[in-house]
Design a protein around this motif. Structure first.
Motif, PDB file in Angstrom:
ATOM      1  N   LEU A  60       0.440  -1.308   0.063  1.00  0.00           N
ATOM      2  CA  LEU A  60       0.267  -0.233   0.072  1.00  0.00           C
ATOM      3  C   LEU A  60       0.444   1.104  -0.083  1.00  0.00           C
ATOM      4  N   ASN A  61       2.037   1.218  -0.219  1.00  0.00           N
ATOM      5  CA  ASN A  61       3.011   2.762  -0.174  1.00  0.00           C
ATOM      6  C   ASN A  61       2.966   3.436   1.207  1.00  0.00           C
ATOM      7  N   VAL A  62       2.315   2.609   2.342  1.00  0.00           N
ATOM      8  CA  VAL A  62       2.048   3.544   3.522  1.00  0.00           C
ATOM      9  C   VAL A  62       2.975   3.168   4.641  1.00  0.00           C
ATOM     10  N   ASN A  63       3.454   3.464   6.102  1.00  0.00           N
ATOM     11  CA  ASN A  63       3.883   3.513   6.782  1.00  0.00           C
ATOM     12  C   ASN A  63       3.207   2.540   7.856  1.00  0.00           C
ATOM     13  N   LEU A  64       3.829   1.961   8.212  1.00  0.00           N
ATOM     14  CA  LEU A  64       3.194   0.954   8.905  1.00  0.00           C
ATOM     15  C   LEU A  64       2.671   1.243   9.949  1.00  0.00           C
ATOM     16  N   SER A  65       2.976   1.932  11.186  1.00  0.00           N
ATOM     17  CA  SER A  65       2.732   2.926  12.158  1.00  0.00           C
ATOM     18  C   SER A  65       0.805   3.114  11.353  1.00  0.00           C
ATOM     19  N   THR A  66       1.522   3.381  10.195  1.00  0.00           N
ATOM     20  CA  THR A  66      -0.753   4.013   9.584  1.00  0.00           C
ATOM     21  C   THR A  66      -1.916   3.115   9.666  1.00  0.00           C
ATOM     22  N   PHE A  67      -1.238   2.306  10.400  1.00  0.00           N
ATOM     23  CA  PHE A  67      -2.563   1.475  10.544  1.00  0.00           C
ATOM     24  C   PHE A  67      -2.965   1.348  12.196  1.00  0.00           C
ATOM     25  N   PHE A  68      -1.996   2.129  13.353  1.00  0.00           N
ATOM     26  CA  PHE A  68      -2.378   2.590  14.649  1.00  0.00           C
ATOM     27  C   PHE A  68      -3.014   3.504  14.861  1.00  0.00           C
ATOM     28  N   GLN A  69      -2.898   3.930  13.779  1.00  0.00           N
ATOM     29  CA  GLN A  69      -3.398   5.904  14.029  1.00  0.00           C
ATOM     30  C   GLN A  69      -4.862   5.769  14.048  1.00  0.00           C
ATOM     31  N   SER A  70      -5.660   6.014  15.849  1.00  0.00           N
ATOM     32  CA  SER A  70      -6.609   5.620  15.146  1.00  0.00           C
ATOM     33  C   SER A  70      -7.419   6.911  14.563  1.00  0.00           C
ATOM     34  N   ILE A  71      -8.928   7.556  14.780  1.00  0.00           N
ATOM     35  CA  ILE A  71      -9.466   8.429  14.014  1.00  0.00           C
ATOM     36  C   ILE A  71      -9.254   9.842  15.104  1.00  0.00           C
ATOM     37  N   GLU A  72      -8.830   9.963  16.478  1.00  0.00           N
ATOM     38  CA  GLU A  72      -9.089  10.314  16.955  1.00  0.00           C
ATOM     39  C   GLU A  72      -7.781  11.565  16.448  1.00  0.00           C
ATOM     40  N   ASN A  73      -6.735  10.341  16.048  1.00  0.00           N
ATOM     41  CA  ASN A  73      -5.147  11.698  15.348  1.00  0.00           C
ATOM     42  C   ASN A  73      -5.930  11.894  13.920  1.00  0.00           C
ATOM     43  N   ASP A  74      -6.785  11.182  13.121  1.00  0.00           N
ATOM     44  CA  ASP A  74      -6.839  12.478  11.946  1.00  0.00           C
ATOM     45  C   ASP A  74      -7.884  13.452  12.581  1.00  0.00           C
ATOM     46  N   GLU A  75      -8.242  13.447  13.407  1.00  0.00           N
ATOM     47  CA  GLU A  75      -9.268  14.295  13.984  1.00  0.00           C
ATOM     48  C   GLU A  75      -8.055  15.808  14.321  1.00  0.00           C
ATOM     49  N   ASP A  76      -7.099  15.230  15.121  1.00  0.00           N
ATOM     50  CA  ASP A  76      -6.201  16.170  15.241  1.00  0.00           C
ATOM     51  C   ASP A  76      -6.105  16.854  14.182  1.00  0.00           C
ATOM     52  N   GLU A  77      -5.348  15.885  13.592  1.00  0.00           N
ATOM     53  CA  GLU A  77      -5.068  16.507  12.558  1.00  0.00           C
ATOM     54  C   GLU A  77      -5.591  17.659  11.193  1.00  0.00           C
ATOM     55  N   VAL A  78      -6.699  17.036  11.654  1.00  0.00           N
ATOM     56  CA  VAL A  78      -7.419  18.277  11.152  1.00  0.00           C
ATOM     57  C   VAL A  78      -8.108  19.340  11.314  1.00  0.00           C
ATOM     58  N   ASN A  79      -8.342  19.657  12.728  1.00  0.00           N
ATOM     59  CA  ASN A  79      -8.193  20.520  13.492  1.00  0.00           C
ATOM     60  C   ASN A  79      -6.821  21.259  13.253  1.00  0.00           C
ATOM     61  N   HIS A  80      -5.987  21.295  13.628  1.00  0.00           N
ATOM     62  CA  HIS A  80      -4.571  21.581  13.217  1.00  0.00           C
ATOM     63  C   HIS A  80      -4.416  22.004  12.014  1.00  0.00           C
ATOM     64  N   LEU A  81      -4.756  21.482  10.749  1.00  0.00           N
ATOM     65  CA  LEU A  81      -5.593  22.317   9.470  1.00  0.00           C
ATOM     66  C   LEU A  81      -6.145  23.555   9.647  1.00  0.00           C
ATOM     67  N   LEU A  82      -7.792  23.587  10.480  1.00  0.00           N
ATOM     68  CA  LEU A  82      -8.631  24.181  10.521  1.00  0.00           C
ATOM     69  C   LEU A  82      -7.991  25.456  11.408  1.00  0.00           C
ATOM     70  N   GLN A  83      -6.580  25.497  12.095  1.00  0.00           N
ATOM     71  CA  GLN A  83      -6.230  26.456  12.625  1.00  0.00           C
ATOM     72  C   GLN A  83      -5.390  26.547  11.718  1.00  0.00           C
ATOM     73  N   ARG A  84      -4.764  26.004  10.737  1.00  0.00           N
ATOM     74  CA  ARG A  84      -4.114  26.922  10.229  1.00  0.00           C
ATOM     75  C   ARG A  84      -4.565  28.269   8.722  1.00  0.00           C
ATOM     76  N   ILE A  85      -5.921  27.422   8.709  1.00  0.00           N
ATOM     77  CA  ILE A  85      -6.761  28.638   7.946  1.00  0.00           C
ATOM     78  C   ILE A  85      -7.294  29.808   8.480  1.00  0.00           C
ATOM     79  N   GLU A  86      -7.407  29.282   9.777  1.00  0.00           N
ATOM     80  CA  GLU A  86      -7.786  30.676  10.829  1.00  0.00           C
ATOM     81  C   GLU A  86      -6.806  31.389  10.745  1.00  0.00           C
ATOM     82  N   HIS A  87      -5.380  31.478  10.466  1.00  0.00           N
ATOM     83  CA  HIS A  87      -4.123  32.563  10.865  1.00  0.00           C
ATOM     84  C   HIS A  87      -3.965  32.838   9.286  1.00  0.00           C
ATOM     85  N   SER A  88      -4.107  32.079   8.260  1.00  0.00           N
ATOM     86  CA  SER A  88      -3.399  32.282   6.844  1.00  0.00           C
ATOM     87  C   SER A  88      -4.388  33.696   6.183  1.00  0.00           C
TER      88      SER A  88
END
Length: 111
Positions: A60-88
């Motif tokens: 799949l051409n991904v890091n092994l750790s990808t399979f161990f990331q929970s949905i919360e990690n994705d949500e944290d990343e989305v929140n981080h990206l939204l903060q970047r939008i607010e300051h852009s």
């Protein structure tokens, strides 16, 4: 944050398999397992070895750790990206970050 539950690994595999456009059979052929075994792994009906997870990650051409990331990690990343939008101040930055959010959340409805 709690460690990911074992039954979340399979759906993460399915998510990334779908993202790269492989069928269960194609993934199975790539690592020398049956399509049924891949289905069982993805649905959590069968445990697998770290060796098999590494093979799946390679196909799949991904890091092994990808399979161990929970949905919360994705949500944290989305929140981080939204903060970047607010300051852009740049329209192109908004578009880039929006596309990153779409990539992160793509396929969530399938799980």
């Amino acid at each position: 944050m709690d460690l990911i539950q074992l039954n979340e690994i399979g759906p993460n595999i399915a998510k990334y398999r779908n993202k790269v456009g492989l069928s269960q059979q194609e993934l199975a052929d790539g690592i020398g397992l049956s399509q049924q075994t891949i289905g069982f792994i993805e649905t959590g009906r069968r445990n697998t070895t770290i060796e098999t997870l590494v093979k799946i990650a390679n196909v799949l051409n991904v890091n092994l750790s990808t399979f161990f990331q929970s949905i919360e990690n994705d949500e944290d990343e989305v929140n981080h990206l939204l903060q970047r939008i607010e300051h852009s101040l740049s329209k192109n930055d908004y578009i880039k970050v929006f596309n990153e959010i779409i990539d992160l959340t793509d396929g969530k409805e399938e799980n």
